[in-house]
Scaffold this motif. Structure first.
Motif, PDB file in Angstrom:
ATOM      1  N   GLY A 198      -4.196  -3.400  44.018  1.00 55.19           N
ATOM      2  CA  GLY A 198      -4.334  -1.944  44.005  1.00 55.19           C
ATOM      3  C   GLY A 198      -3.493  -1.232  42.972  1.00 55.19           C
ATOM      4  O   GLY A 198      -3.571  -0.013  42.841  1.00 55.19           O
ATOM      5  N   HIS A 199      -2.686  -1.960  42.200  1.00 58.86           N
ATOM      6  CA  HIS A 199      -1.829  -1.326  41.191  1.00 58.86           C
ATOM      7  C   HIS A 199      -2.619  -1.114  39.897  1.00 58.86           C
ATOM      8  O   HIS A 199      -3.442  -1.944  39.503  1.00 58.86           O
ATOM      9  CB  HIS A 199      -0.606  -2.191  40.906  1.00 58.86           C
ATOM     10  N   ASN A 200      -2.335  -0.003  39.217  1.00 58.16           N
ATOM     11  CA  ASN A 200      -3.035   0.342  37.981  1.00 58.16           C
ATOM     12  C   ASN A 200      -2.053   0.978  36.987  1.00 58.16           C
ATOM     13  O   ASN A 200      -2.060   2.193  36.791  1.00 58.16           O
ATOM     14  CB  ASN A 200      -4.196   1.303  38.281  1.00 58.16           C
ATOM     15  N   PRO A 201      -1.193   0.170  36.366  1.00 53.04           N
ATOM     16  CA  PRO A 201      -0.154   0.711  35.465  1.00 53.04           C
ATOM     17  C   PRO A 201      -0.697   1.065  34.083  1.00 53.04           C
ATOM     18  O   PRO A 201      -0.221   0.570  33.057  1.00 53.04           O
ATOM     19  CB  PRO A 201       0.855  -0.435  35.404  1.00 53.04           C
ATOM     20  N   ILE A 202      -1.724   1.922  34.046  1.00 50.24           N
ATOM     21  CA  ILE A 202      -2.425   2.197  32.797  1.00 50.24           C
ATOM     22  C   ILE A 202      -1.522   2.846  31.751  1.00 50.24           C
ATOM     23  O   ILE A 202      -1.626   2.550  30.556  1.00 50.24           O
ATOM     24  CB  ILE A 202      -3.670   3.091  33.069  1.00 50.24           C
ATOM     25  N   SER A 203      -0.595   3.722  32.191  1.00 52.97           N
ATOM     26  CA  SER A 203       0.299   4.368  31.228  1.00 52.97           C
ATOM     27  C   SER A 203       1.202   3.335  30.558  1.00 52.97           C
ATOM     28  O   SER A 203       1.489   3.428  29.357  1.00 52.97           O
ATOM     29  CB  SER A 203       1.138   5.444  31.920  1.00 52.97           C
ATOM     30  N   PHE A 204       1.647   2.328  31.311  1.00 49.28           N
ATOM     31  CA  PHE A 204       2.473   1.257  30.745  1.00 49.28           C
ATOM     32  C   PHE A 204       1.680   0.473  29.715  1.00 49.28           C
ATOM     33  O   PHE A 204       2.201   0.132  28.640  1.00 49.28           O
ATOM     34  CB  PHE A 204       2.961   0.332  31.860  1.00 49.28           C
ATOM     35  N   PHE A 205       0.418   0.171  30.014  1.00 53.54           N
ATOM     36  CA  PHE A 205      -0.425  -0.554  29.060  1.00 53.54           C
ATOM     37  C   PHE A 205      -0.519   0.204  27.737  1.00 53.54           C
ATOM     38  O   PHE A 205      -0.443  -0.395  26.655  1.00 53.54           O
ATOM     39  CB  PHE A 205      -1.836  -0.758  29.626  1.00 53.54           C
ATOM     40  N   PHE A 206      -0.702   1.519  27.819  1.00 46.12           N
ATOM     41  CA  PHE A 206      -0.848   2.310  26.593  1.00 46.12           C
ATOM     42  C   PHE A 206       0.457   2.406  25.819  1.00 46.12           C
ATOM     43  O   PHE A 206       0.451   2.466  24.584  1.00 46.12           O
ATOM     44  CB  PHE A 206      -1.391   3.704  26.929  1.00 46.12           C
ATOM     45  N   VAL A 207       1.578   2.427  26.515  1.00 44.01           N
ATOM     46  CA  VAL A 207       2.871   2.413  25.827  1.00 44.01           C
ATOM     47  C   VAL A 207       3.038   1.104  25.058  1.00 44.01           C
ATOM     48  O   VAL A 207       3.467   1.097  23.893  1.00 44.01           O
ATOM     49  CB  VAL A 207       4.028   2.588  26.834  1.00 44.01           C
TER      50      VAL A 207
ATOM     51  N   ILE B  48       0.632  -0.950  23.920  1.00 42.64           N
ATOM     52  CA  ILE B  48      -0.255  -1.048  22.765  1.00 42.64           C
ATOM     53  C   ILE B  48       0.199  -0.114  21.641  1.00 42.64           C
ATOM     54  O   ILE B  48       0.063  -0.433  20.453  1.00 42.64           O
ATOM     55  CB  ILE B  48      -1.721  -0.766  23.165  1.00 42.64           C
ATOM     56  N   THR B  49       0.789   1.024  22.000  1.00 40.75           N
ATOM     57  CA  THR B  49       1.318   1.929  20.978  1.00 40.75           C
ATOM     58  C   THR B  49       2.486   1.284  20.242  1.00 40.75           C
ATOM     59  O   THR B  49       2.576   1.355  19.005  1.00 40.75           O
ATOM     60  CB  THR B  49       1.772   3.256  21.618  1.00 40.75           C
ATOM     61  N   ILE B  50       3.368   0.617  20.986  1.00 43.40           N
ATOM     62  CA  ILE B  50       4.505  -0.084  20.358  1.00 43.40           C
ATOM     63  C   ILE B  50       3.995  -1.189  19.432  1.00 43.40           C
ATOM     64  O   ILE B  50       4.482  -1.346  18.297  1.00 43.40           O
ATOM     65  CB  ILE B  50       5.437  -0.674  21.441  1.00 43.40           C
ATOM     66  N   VAL B  51       3.001  -1.946  19.892  1.00 45.34           N
ATOM     67  CA  VAL B  51       2.428  -3.020  19.073  1.00 45.34           C
ATOM     68  C   VAL B  51       1.842  -2.462  17.776  1.00 45.34           C
ATOM     69  O   VAL B  51       2.061  -3.019  16.684  1.00 45.34           O
ATOM     70  CB  VAL B  51       1.343  -3.785  19.864  1.00 45.34           C
ATOM     71  N   LEU B  52       1.132  -1.351  17.867  1.00 43.84           N
ATOM     72  CA  LEU B  52       0.509  -0.761  16.682  1.00 43.84           C
ATOM     73  C   LEU B  52       1.550  -0.234  15.696  1.00 43.84           C
ATOM     74  O   LEU B  52       1.397  -0.384  14.479  1.00 43.84           O
ATOM     75  CB  LEU B  52      -0.441   0.361  17.107  1.00 43.84           C
ATOM     76  N   TRP B  53       2.615   0.389  16.223  1.00 44.57           N
ATOM     77  CA  TRP B  53       3.665   0.880  15.332  1.00 44.57           C
ATOM     78  C   TRP B  53       4.407  -0.266  14.659  1.00 44.57           C
ATOM     79  O   TRP B  53       4.743  -0.197  13.469  1.00 44.57           O
ATOM     80  CB  TRP B  53       4.642   1.781  16.101  1.00 44.57           C
ATOM     81  N   LEU B  54       4.659  -1.349  15.405  1.00 41.94           N
ATOM     82  CA  LEU B  54       5.312  -2.525  14.796  1.00 41.94           C
ATOM     83  C   LEU B  54       4.422  -3.125  13.721  1.00 41.94           C
ATOM     84  O   LEU B  54       4.896  -3.512  12.641  1.00 41.94           O
ATOM     85  CB  LEU B  54       5.615  -3.568  15.875  1.00 41.94           C
TER      86      LEU B  54
ATOM     87  N   ALA C  19      -2.439  -9.114  32.553  1.00 42.96           N
ATOM     88  CA  ALA C  19      -3.267  -7.915  32.385  1.00 42.96           C
ATOM     89  C   ALA C  19      -2.819  -7.124  31.154  1.00 42.96           C
ATOM     90  O   ALA C  19      -3.658  -6.595  30.417  1.00 42.96           O
ATOM     91  CB  ALA C  19      -3.186  -7.038  33.632  1.00 42.96           C
ATOM     92  N   THR C  20      -1.510  -7.043  30.931  1.00 42.98           N
ATOM     93  CA  THR C  20      -1.007  -6.323  29.754  1.00 42.98           C
ATOM     94  C   THR C  20      -1.490  -6.987  28.475  1.00 42.98           C
ATOM     95  O   THR C  20      -1.974  -6.321  27.549  1.00 42.98           O
ATOM     96  CB  THR C  20       0.534  -6.279  29.754  1.00 42.98           C
ATOM     97  N   ILE C  21      -1.382  -8.316  28.417  1.00 47.55           N
ATOM     98  CA  ILE C  21      -1.816  -9.048  27.222  1.00 47.55           C
ATOM     99  C   ILE C  21      -3.316  -8.838  26.985  1.00 47.55           C
ATOM    100  O   ILE C  21      -3.744  -8.514  25.866  1.00 47.55           O
ATOM    101  CB  ILE C  21      -1.510 -10.554  27.368  1.00 47.55           C
ATOM    102  N   LEU C  22      -4.122  -9.003  28.037  1.00 48.52           N
ATOM    103  CA  LEU C  22      -5.570  -8.857  27.887  1.00 48.52           C
ATOM    104  C   LEU C  22      -5.957  -7.432  27.512  1.00 48.52           C
ATOM    105  O   LEU C  22      -6.812  -7.213  26.642  1.00 48.52           O
ATOM    106  CB  LEU C  22      -6.278  -9.272  29.182  1.00 48.52           C
ATOM    107  N   PHE C  23      -5.316  -6.445  28.166  1.00 49.39           N
ATOM    108  CA  PHE C  23      -5.644  -5.049  27.901  1.00 49.39           C
ATOM    109  C   PHE C  23      -5.313  -4.680  26.455  1.00 49.39           C
ATOM    110  O   PHE C  23      -6.129  -4.053  25.760  1.00 49.39           O
ATOM    111  CB  PHE C  23      -4.875  -4.132  28.858  1.00 49.39           C
ATOM    112  N   VAL C  24      -4.142  -5.073  26.005  1.00 49.78           N
ATOM    113  CA  VAL C  24      -3.709  -4.723  24.650  1.00 49.78           C
ATOM    114  C   VAL C  24      -4.617  -5.370  23.606  1.00 49.78           C
ATOM    115  O   VAL C  24      -5.078  -4.703  22.667  1.00 49.78           O
ATOM    116  CB  VAL C  24      -2.239  -5.149  24.429  1.00 49.78           C
ATOM    117  N   ILE C  25      -4.899  -6.669  23.771  1.00 52.54           N
ATOM    118  CA  ILE C  25      -5.749  -7.347  22.789  1.00 52.54           C
ATOM    119  C   ILE C  25      -7.160  -6.771  22.818  1.00 52.54           C
ATOM    120  O   ILE C  25      -7.804  -6.584  21.776  1.00 52.54           O
ATOM    121  CB  ILE C  25      -5.773  -8.866  23.031  1.00 52.54           C
ATOM    122  N   TYR C  26      -7.663  -6.465  24.036  1.00 52.59           N
ATOM    123  CA  TYR C  26      -9.002  -5.874  24.125  1.00 52.59           C
ATOM    124  C   TYR C  26      -9.069  -4.549  23.381  1.00 52.59           C
ATOM    125  O   TYR C  26     -10.000  -4.311  22.591  1.00 52.59           O
ATOM    126  CB  TYR C  26      -9.414  -5.639  25.576  1.00 52.59           C
ATOM    127  N   GLU C  27      -8.101  -3.681  23.640  1.00 51.66           N
ATOM    128  CA  GLU C  27      -8.127  -2.367  23.004  1.00 51.66           C
ATOM    129  C   GLU C  27      -8.040  -2.487  21.483  1.00 51.66           C
ATOM    130  O   GLU C  27      -8.681  -1.732  20.754  1.00 51.66           O
ATOM    131  CB  GLU C  27      -6.979  -1.500  23.540  1.00 51.66           C
TER     132      GLU C  27
END
Length: 307
Positions: free
Chosen positions: A182-191, A193-199, A68-76
């Motif tokens: 039922g888990h939704n770690p949305i804040s982790f996903f955004f952290v 993607i932010t790290i990926v963008l800064w790198l 989910a993290t990989i898909l969410f980050v690439i999608y965004e």
């Protein structure tokens, strides 16, 4: 909190997300696509961390968290750069509608993963949505395939990113439904993607120099970050405490909401053929949803009639 209020809050999430296209494009015109995307996600991540913090990741199923993290980050990344790299305001709005193919593609993906039974109307719905995208590319003239391809070839990267994003988001929805528990770690996903963008910024461009940001650009930057973050918070309230049937139905009208809001933000008139295409994209999504959810919708309508 009453059910009606929670439903209204959930609907506000749809409107907030619908404003992202216009706001992000407005910022990218001023400071460029890379910085616009970087600052939007950085500020959104900070807001989400303040609202939700990072959940206990040990409680989240590991496979779901990874995929989910990989898909969410690439999608965004696909979605935001598709909009930010658009050459004009009108093209940004047109490209955003390609992203709104995701509801129809999600239904198709659920069928492929055997989460839903095949229904021929899903094919019809997909055809209607794709027909809407093609109609938009013809402009106000008569239908001509060369015109469609010429418009897409004017900025193939943005169109490709938008379609790739819609496809990846449909897979994300399927994985979330099957494995999230039922888990939704949305804040982790955004952290992440932010790290990926800064790198990405540091590797390819070095330490970014803060551009001269006028008051209007700074205001748009703050607003787009807030609506991106608060949209998730409002949506969670809506689907937990509100009328989810109404919210799901309204969400399928996002292409129209988004186009109207973007038109006003970017001060860009849209042609009649564009609105016809936007309606077709919305109609196609609704056909896909209704065709696979009719028993539940019918039961809900009967229940509402008796309340």
């Amino acid at each position: 909190m009453s059910k009606n209020l929670a439903t209204l809050i959930g609907f506000s999430a749809i409107l907030q997300w619908s404003s992202i296209i216009g706001l992000l494009k407005k910022i990218s015109f001023s400071i460029g696509p890379d910085l616009a995307v970087l600052f939007m996600y950085t500020l959104s991540a900070i807001i989400l961390l303040l609202l939700f913090k990072i959940p206990n990741l040990k409680l989240v199923p590991r496979q779901f968290l990874i995929y989910a993290t990989i898909l969410f980050v690439i999608y965004e990344l696909c979605f935001s750069y598709a909009i930010a790299l658009a050459q004009t305001a009108q093209q940004a709005i047109e490209i955003s509608l390609v992203n709104y193919l995701w509801p129809s593609l999600t239904i198709a993906a659920l069928i492929l993963f055997k989460e839903l039974k095949f229904n021929f109307f899903v094919i019809i719905g997909l055809a209607i949505s794709l027909g809407g995208i093609i109609l938009i590319q013809t402009g106000n003239g008569s239908f001509n395939w060369s015109t469609v391809f010429t418009n897409i070839q004017s900025n193939p990267l943005s169109y490709f990113l938008a379609f790739m994003g819609a496809s990846l988001w449909s897979l994300y929805c399927v994985i979330t439904r099957k494995y999230s528990h039922g888990h939704n770690p949305i804040s982790f996903f955004f952290v992440v993607i932010t790290i990926v963008l800064w790198l990405k910024m540091l590797i390819f461009h070095g330490i970014p120099q803060m551009p001269a940001v006028d008051l209007h650009t700074g205001m748009y930057m703050l607003i787009v970050s807030i609506v991106t973050a608060l949209g998730y918070a409002a949506w969670n309230v809506g689907i937990i405490k509100g009328n989810i049937t109404i919210l799901v139905t309204l969400s399928y009208f996002s292409p129209i909401f988004s186009s109207v809001i973007s038109m006003f933000i970017l001060q860009t008139p849209l042609s009649l053929s564009f609105w016809h295409g936007a309606i077709l994209v919305t109609l196609g999504s609704l056909v896909c949803w209704i065709s696979t959810s009719w028993p539940q919708i019918k039961a809900k309508l009967i229940q509402l009639r008796h309340e």
